[in-house]
Design an enzyme around this catalytic site. Sequence first.
Site, PDB file in Angstrom:
ATOM      1  N   ARG A  31       0.791  -1.217   0.000  1.00  0.00           N
ATOM      2  CA  ARG A  31       0.000   0.000   0.000  1.00  0.00           C
ATOM      3  C   ARG A  31       0.832   1.280   0.000  1.00  0.00           C
ATOM      4  NH1 ARG A  31      -5.097  -1.315   2.319  1.00  0.00           N
ATOM      5  NH2 ARG A  31      -5.793   0.823   2.044  1.00  0.00           N
ATOM      6  N   HIS A  77      -7.807  -3.002  -7.530  1.00  0.00           N
ATOM      7  CA  HIS A  77      -7.517  -2.329  -6.257  1.00  0.00           C
ATOM      8  C   HIS A  77      -8.807  -2.147  -5.451  1.00  0.00           C
ATOM      9  CE1 HIS A  77      -4.578  -0.097  -3.855  1.00  0.00           C
ATOM     10  NE2 HIS A  77      -5.541   0.783  -3.583  1.00  0.00           N
ATOM     11  N   TYR A 121     -16.969  14.533 -12.863  1.00  0.00           N
ATOM     12  CA  TYR A 121     -16.835  15.732 -13.691  1.00  0.00           C
ATOM     13  C   TYR A 121     -15.522  15.785 -14.468  1.00  0.00           C
ATOM     14  CZ  TYR A 121     -20.652  17.374 -10.718  1.00  0.00           C
ATOM     15  OH  TYR A 121     -21.839  17.489 -10.047  1.00  0.00           O
TER      16      TYR A 121
END
Length: 758
Positions: A31, A77, A121
């Site tokens: 990670r 993931h 967006y």
Amino acid sequence: MEQDERIIGAEYSEIMQKSYIDYAMSVIISRALPDVRDGLKPVQRRTLYDMYELGIRYDRPYRKCARIVGDTMGKYHPHGDSSIYDALVVMAQEFKKGQALVDGHGNFGSIEGDGAAAMRYTEARLQKITQVAFLADLDKDVVDFGPNFDETEKEPTVLPVRIPNLLVNGADGIAVGMVTSIPPHNLAEVIDAVKALIKNNKLTDADLMKYIKGPDFPTGGIVVNQDELLKIYETGQGKIRLRGRVEVEKVKGGRERLVITEIPYTMIGANIGKFLNEVAALVETKKTNDIIDISNQSSKGGIRIVLELRRGTDVEKLKNLLYKKTRLQDTFGVNMLAVADGRPETLSLRKILEYNIDFQFEVTTRKYRNLLDKEQKKSEIQEGLIRACDIIDLIIEILRGSRSRDQVKECLVNGVTEGIRFKTEKSRKMAAKLNFTEPQANAILDMRLYKLIGLELEVLMEEHEQTLKNIASYSDILNNYDSMAKVIIKELDGYKKEFGRPRRTAIENAEEIVLEEPKLEELPVVFLMDRFGYVRSMDESIYERNKEAADAESKFVIHCLNTDRICIFTDTGHVHLLKMQDVPFGKFRDKGTPVDNLCNYNSSEENFIGVMAMNDIRETVVTFVTRRAMVKQVAGSEFDVSKRTTAATKLQEGDLVCAVYAPSEHAHLVLASENGYFLRFAVSEIPLKKKTALGVRGMKLADGDTVAEVYWIEKTDAKKAGAGQDTGISEVPYKDRTVNLTKLRIAARDSKGTKIRK
């Protein structure tokens, strides 16, 4: 109990230790830390690979980030969409990365700390450098692939990155018990260092720093401790001192202004706003009177923070003040920690480059081994087709006389002629001598008639010649270190030419700033603190004129000097040190400032129960009393420390400090309990202990009883502990009667005391 059940005894602490170590290593490897080979964390690697798989290339249209994030989370993931989108955004922010890896379209945040728009967006695609230097040749078996989290997909364990990305883009991350912080560097310089180390593997870190001058931050700025960089790069740890770039501009009226055009890398984000507040605070606290206006005129074109100055300002002195007192000079902590050979390791500059070079040779070897294998197979087929063209009449005769494809194939490979009709015995004998390989036989059977045209035959011959040249070239690359090195260096030169850019951060040595602050004239002042925690200070003459109102409104009134420090003791056993210079100085009717804003006092977790001036207690002793009647004395000099907050006393679990005072050695202490017991004893009975000690029992309390009030008796005058004023009292109220403190019987410490009855 069933026979197949077994109870296995285990030590709980061992299981917890093993589980936590497994968890920690999972966080470290999977990670938080980048791989030294490609310089990427797993979430970054998976996001880029998913974009590659989706075909979102640099020369194709943008795609919604929500699509990228969703696909990455579903396939590779499964740790939440926010971590994936955050990684995607950072890889697209040119002000954070030496080389942006993602081409973002839409609002991807700003250098001033504005966040990116929601993923629905924004749109993104790969940058060209990512496509050609990070993801190229994935189809050539250059890296290993492994199963994804649910074993339904395959993902690369590392990307075939052709540049030392760990240095170029840097890295930051917090794992369990370790942290990585690697600054970005200049791509062209890093490539030059790699080339030099390939040509001469005996180069030291000092030699390599002739090519890599130091970090190259996208925000520019100036590194001012050049002489310390070698040790940092040799050890992989250290602190880099950064300054913003300040220019002086002339304006009308003979005045000047300072314009900050580059900022330290550490100022990215909300720290720009904090810097502006720090400059404003310098003006408000009278540290400088030279700044008359400050404005942030930064835009997409770059940083531009303008400080308007008074006429006649000493510009150099003001710049030094800004470097010393604000974030315009800051430090970047370096800890070059990365995953190398499957484990975390702090790496030197040379070590990072060595790992990268080894990885480049491994990737190049696998690439050309794959290419060589393909060319050899291609050559085999070409040889078969050329040979077939020479005996095309025989092959046609075999085809016309056979009953199946397998029969023809058996004849071409092994010369088996049984069952095939030939026109002549000569043809049969010739067919029996055929020994094509199986791939050649398949190619002959799949060959189209137009290949027999003369021009096509010539093209086939030319292709075969080129294939043989490729085989010779690939074999030379695989068998010759220098040849492979030339290939790698040629690729690096191409990346440098196309993606290299001039250095942005200057590297130099600068003298330590010595800021001569004007010595503050010592003046007697009065410190006021009300019951709400608002503090202020004023001139003694102003206090005397308003003494009655000031005493009524304030919980603590302390006479001290403006150079003194105030000790604020809390019920949780802490003492917060507050400089009088930081306390607002003004008129009597000024409201003041919450003490929370001036020190580490937290009004939601602790309550102040005593306030004293450092000059008053430095040469004396301070007495502590807790709710459970624990008492002790501490030398006041123990609180004369540089820390803003320190432990004032040690407490039992569930206990709180209820009084702090500095009596004389001849004073008497009076403890009053909730159940109506009053105990008077000499302060001299209380032992002197360290501030970290627990203390001794001052009064025997019944179960459930606690100390309610604490008083001191100096000769015949009694005072309430912790009061800001030395107001004498003789009697204190208790339920429906009063108690005369000075007439209480003097007893011994650690006794029960006198019960006051109604």
